[in-house]
Motif scaffolding. Structure first.
Motif, mmCIF file in Angstrom:
data_model
loop_
_atom_site.group_PDB
_atom_site.id
_atom_site.type_symbol
_atom_site.label_atom_id
_atom_site.label_comp_id
_atom_site.label_asym_id
_atom_site.label_seq_id
_atom_site.Cartn_x
_atom_site.Cartn_y
_atom_site.Cartn_z
ATOM 1 N N SER A 21 0.836 -1.206 0.000
ATOM 2 C CA SER A 21 0.000 0.000 0.000
ATOM 3 C C SER A 21 0.865 1.248 0.000
ATOM 4 O O SER A 21 0.555 2.240 -0.679
ATOM 5 C CB SER A 21 -0.928 0.001 1.220
ATOM 6 O OG SER A 21 -1.825 -1.079 1.178
ATOM 7 N N GLY A 22 1.964 1.225 0.774
ATOM 8 C CA GLY A 22 2.891 2.350 0.770
ATOM 9 C C GLY A 22 3.496 2.580 -0.599
ATOM 10 O O GLY A 22 3.672 3.729 -1.043
ATOM 11 N N SER A 57 2.881 5.982 -2.877
ATOM 12 C CA SER A 57 4.016 6.758 -3.393
ATOM 13 C C SER A 57 3.960 6.896 -4.910
ATOM 14 O O SER A 57 4.465 7.874 -5.469
ATOM 15 C CB SER A 57 5.334 6.089 -2.981
ATOM 16 O OG SER A 57 5.462 6.038 -1.580
ATOM 17 N N LEU A 58 3.356 5.911 -5.567
ATOM 18 C CA LEU A 58 3.215 5.953 -7.028
ATOM 19 C C LEU A 58 1.926 6.653 -7.450
ATOM 20 O O LEU A 58 1.575 6.645 -8.640
ATOM 21 C CB LEU A 58 3.235 4.520 -7.586
ATOM 22 C CG LEU A 58 4.554 3.751 -7.407
ATOM 23 C CD1 LEU A 58 4.351 2.280 -7.715
ATOM 24 C CD2 LEU A 58 5.647 4.350 -8.297
ATOM 25 N N HIS A 59 1.214 7.251 -6.479
ATOM 26 C CA HIS A 59 -0.040 7.972 -6.727
ATOM 27 C C HIS A 59 -1.159 7.056 -7.211
ATOM 28 O O HIS A 59 -2.065 7.495 -7.909
ATOM 29 C CB HIS A 59 0.176 9.125 -7.717
ATOM 30 C CG HIS A 59 0.977 10.246 -7.153
ATOM 31 N ND1 HIS A 59 1.377 11.329 -7.886
ATOM 32 C CD2 HIS A 59 1.464 10.453 -5.896
ATOM 33 C CE1 HIS A 59 2.071 12.156 -7.140
ATOM 34 N NE2 HIS A 59 2.134 11.634 -5.916
ATOM 35 N N HIS A 60 -1.091 5.787 -6.817
ATOM 36 C CA HIS A 60 -2.186 4.852 -7.067
ATOM 37 C C HIS A 60 -2.845 4.585 -5.712
ATOM 38 O O HIS A 60 -2.476 3.649 -5.006
ATOM 39 C CB HIS A 60 -1.658 3.548 -7.681
ATOM 40 C CG HIS A 60 -1.186 3.703 -9.090
ATOM 41 N ND1 HIS A 60 -1.915 3.264 -10.172
ATOM 42 C CD2 HIS A 60 -0.069 4.264 -9.612
ATOM 43 C CE1 HIS A 60 -1.270 3.532 -11.299
ATOM 44 N NE2 HIS A 60 -0.134 4.140 -10.974
ATOM 45 N N ALA A 84 -5.163 0.454 -2.485
ATOM 46 C CA ALA A 84 -4.769 0.374 -1.074
ATOM 47 C C ALA A 84 -5.916 0.790 -0.155
ATOM 48 O O ALA A 84 -6.092 0.228 0.926
ATOM 49 C CB ALA A 84 -3.548 1.256 -0.826
ATOM 50 N N ALA A 85 -6.699 1.791 -0.598
ATOM 51 C CA ALA A 85 -7.796 2.271 0.242
ATOM 52 C C ALA A 85 -8.980 1.320 0.246
ATOM 53 O O ALA A 85 -9.701 1.204 1.237
ATOM 54 C CB ALA A 85 -8.248 3.652 -0.241
ATOM 55 N N VAL A 86 -9.195 0.614 -0.867
ATOM 56 C CA VAL A 86 -10.371 -0.254 -0.977
ATOM 57 C C VAL A 86 -10.124 -1.639 -0.382
ATOM 58 O O VAL A 86 -11.074 -2.353 -0.050
ATOM 59 C CB VAL A 86 -10.816 -0.368 -2.461
ATOM 60 C CG1 VAL A 86 -9.979 -1.395 -3.215
ATOM 61 C CG2 VAL A 86 -12.296 -0.695 -2.569
ATOM 62 N N LEU A 120 1.140 -4.741 -9.393
ATOM 63 C CA LEU A 120 1.398 -5.212 -10.761
ATOM 64 C C LEU A 120 0.775 -4.254 -11.777
ATOM 65 O O LEU A 120 1.392 -3.916 -12.801
ATOM 66 C CB LEU A 120 0.823 -6.614 -10.956
ATOM 67 C CG LEU A 120 1.501 -7.761 -10.194
ATOM 68 C CD1 LEU A 120 0.797 -9.079 -10.494
ATOM 69 C CD2 LEU A 120 2.984 -7.865 -10.556
ATOM 70 N N HIS A 121 -0.431 -3.787 -11.489
ATOM 71 C CA HIS A 121 -1.109 -2.854 -12.388
ATOM 72 C C HIS A 121 -0.367 -1.521 -12.474
ATOM 73 O O HIS A 121 -0.400 -0.848 -13.512
ATOM 74 C CB HIS A 121 -2.544 -2.625 -11.904
ATOM 75 C CG HIS A 121 -3.325 -1.674 -12.746
ATOM 76 N ND1 HIS A 121 -3.762 -1.972 -14.024
ATOM 77 C CD2 HIS A 121 -3.742 -0.397 -12.505
ATOM 78 C CE1 HIS A 121 -4.416 -0.944 -14.532
ATOM 79 N NE2 HIS A 121 -4.418 0.026 -13.623
ATOM 80 N N ALA A 122 0.306 -1.144 -11.376
ATOM 81 C CA ALA A 122 1.066 0.113 -11.357
ATOM 82 C C ALA A 122 2.396 -0.007 -12.104
ATOM 83 O O ALA A 122 3.152 0.965 -12.194
ATOM 84 C CB ALA A 122 1.318 0.557 -9.921
ATOM 85 N N GLY A 123 2.700 -1.187 -12.620
ATOM 86 C CA GLY A 123 3.907 -1.370 -13.431
ATOM 87 C C GLY A 123 5.100 -1.880 -12.668
ATOM 88 O O GLY A 123 6.237 -1.790 -13.146
#
Length: 530
Positions: A149-150, A154-157, A161-163, A213-216
């Motif tokens: 989540s951290g 940090s990657l602005h995704h 993490a919130a859900v 994974l979705h965040a790359g």
């Protein structure tokens, strides 16, 4: 994306989780009330939840995020990936060892730490040990979830993490529905919930893993090595873990003391769930978004922007929590009656839990302000100062809880926790101000005073309307009548508060528009003067 919009993204997902949490607690109250099985389950669940805060959320939101952000700035995504894998290997190994040791030590922990008041009841003590052993691996899942989540924050995704916490509530609601549908007794219901916690931990870990994974990015398990970056993380994380878990530490102390009185643990838990709604929606949203924003602004030399981010976050917190505190104080009994009073939860329980909720309402602004003030230290890689303040708050909580519980019962523990929250808030605020890390704004002080005025007027209207709707809100009234009356009271109070706040200048449309349009430190040039 602007600061306010980021707050709304995280806050919206957290609101969904908290709504599911209300549904869960409502079913829990109907199934278990404040009986012995409710006390056993909550006592057993508190311990893995405490360690989750100590080793996961507190440590990684405070220590991992600034270092991960620094790696992104200095070495790009590849450097950040390498750093995250180093941390993952060490974290996984440490968590595995902790889990094994705690599982073996659980009988002693329950007897002397978790619920010493159960010592004279062999059955309750034995059940607490076994349920805690089932649920403790939840710590491992949630600690790894917090790390990922951290990374996402940090990657602005922010959304995944919130859900993720919603899945804990969904699984537990499913377990409660099954228990109520099959007519399971309280003991079987508590066991369904215990196994549900473990299943939910695995699901939450899966959600954030796929989010990464979705965040790359991807994470592979490496042999644990104490690299310089990992050592730096540990130096920052140990005091941050203690600080980040301050609320849970205070609640564990309260639980240990409350275990001497039947029903006290569950009464505290039911009230805690209500005030967690504004705390989660506002406090967690501010803490999650503000820390990486502040860290990035400071690393880029945007000191003026960092100060503005801090003050706007405080303003946002006060704007929403001051009226919430008044509403919780005035409508505490009515809220508890509508949400919980059915099945095994009786009118006598409403009176006790309502009094606890009213006290938590007084502490609410402090609990949320802590989330807005701590990032001012963490973003500067100072985790020791908040830890010292946490120690002071814990000592105050202990002393007050031990003094007040014999006289007031469970509400005395709520008084101790609220007082400790305000002590911590004052210490954090004054220290940031003294160090020059917080800019004093007379305009902010003036707007805060006007917000209090608006909230007082709103409170007067609520108090009057509560009398008008007294018959509809009474214990014997139909559920839909109580729910409709409470909805009207809350709706009218919101209209009154916001209308007066904007009318007298406590809030300002142009200020809100500027915050919504603001793009944050990353796009702001560094100041040319000191």
């Amino acid at each position: 994306m602007s600061l306010v919009r980021k707050f709304m993204t995280v806050g919206g997902a957290t609101l969904g989780s908290r709504i599911f949490g209300f549904a869960r607690e409502t079913l829990m109250a109907a199934a278990l009330g404040t009986g012995p099985m409710a006390d056993v389950f909550y006592a057993a669940f508190r311990f893995p939840n405490l360690f989750r805060r100590l080793f996961a959320e507190g440590a990684f939101n405070a220590a991992f995020v600034p270092l991960f952000s620094k790696e992104i700035e200095a070495n790009g995504i590849n450097g950040a990936k390498r750093f995250s894998e180093e941390v993952f290997g060490v974290l996984f190994t440490v968590l595995l060892l902790i889990t094994i040791v705690m599982e073996l030590s659980m009988p002693l922990l329950v007897r002397f730490v978790i619920a010493p008041g159960f010592a004279d009841d062999i059955e309750k003590s034995s059940l607490t040990v076994r349920m805690a052993m089932v649920m403790f691996p939840y710590l491992m899942c949630m600690s790894l979830t917090a790390m990922m989540s951290g990374m996402l924050n940090s990657l602005h995704h922010f959304f995944a993490a919130a859900v993720a916490p919603i899945f804990l509530n969904i699984v537990m609601i499913g377990a409660l529905f099954y228990a109520l549908y099959t007519g399971a007794d309280p003991l079987a219901t508590a066991w369904y919930l215990s196994w549900g916690v473990l299943v939910a931990g695995v699901l939450q870990l899966a959600v954030v893993y796929f989010g990464v994974l979705h965040a790359g990015m991807s994470i592979s398990l490496k042999f644990p090595r104490f690299t310089p970056n990992v050592k730096r993380l540990l130096v920052l994380a140990v005091p941050a873990a203690i600080t980040g878990g301050i609320t849970q530490i205070n609640q564990l102390i309260g639980q240990a003391i409350a275990s001497a009185q039947d029903g006290a643990i569950s009464a505290l838990q039911y009230a805690d769930r209500i005030y967690q709604l504004p705390l989660g929606v506002v406090g967690i949203a501010v803490g999650v978004v503000l820390l990486p924003e502040l860290a990035r602004a400071l690393k880029g030399g945007h000191l003026r922007e960092a100060g503005n981010l801090q003050n706007r976050s405080i303003e946002f917190v006060l704007f929403l929590t001051i009226p919430a505190a008044f509403a919780l104080w005035i409508l505490s009994d009515e809220i508890i009656r509508v949400l919980y009073e059915r099945g095994a939860f009786h009118a006598e329980n409403t009176a006790v839990v309502g009094s606890i909720l009213a006290i938590y309402g007084i502490g609410l602004p402090a609990f949320v302000l802590i989330k807005a003030l701590q990032p001012g230290f963490y973003a500067r890689e100072d985790t020791k100062t908040p830890m010292r303040f946490s120690a002071v708050a814990v000592a105050a909580n202990c002393a007050l809880a031990l003094t007040l519980f014999p006289r007031l019962g469970a509400p005395g523990i709520a008084v101790a926790e609220a007082t400790a929250g305000w002590i911590s808030t004052v210490l954090l605020f004054v220290t940031l101000l003294r160090r020059g890390h917080l800019t004093w704004e007379w305009a902010l002080l003036r707007r805060t005073a006007l917000l209090v005025v608006a909230a007082v007027i709103m409170g007067g209207v609520l108090y009057y309307l509560r009398g008008v709707f007294a018959v509809s809100l009474a214990s014997g009234s139909p559920f839909w009548a109580k729910l409709s009356a409470l909805g009207i009271l809350i709706g009218v109070s919101m209209v009154v508060y916001f209308a007066i706040a904007f009318l007298i200048g406590g809030a300002d449309w142009s200020m809100i528009r500027r915050n919504i349009k603001c793009k944050g430190a990353a796009n702001t040039p560094p100041p040319t003067d000191s």
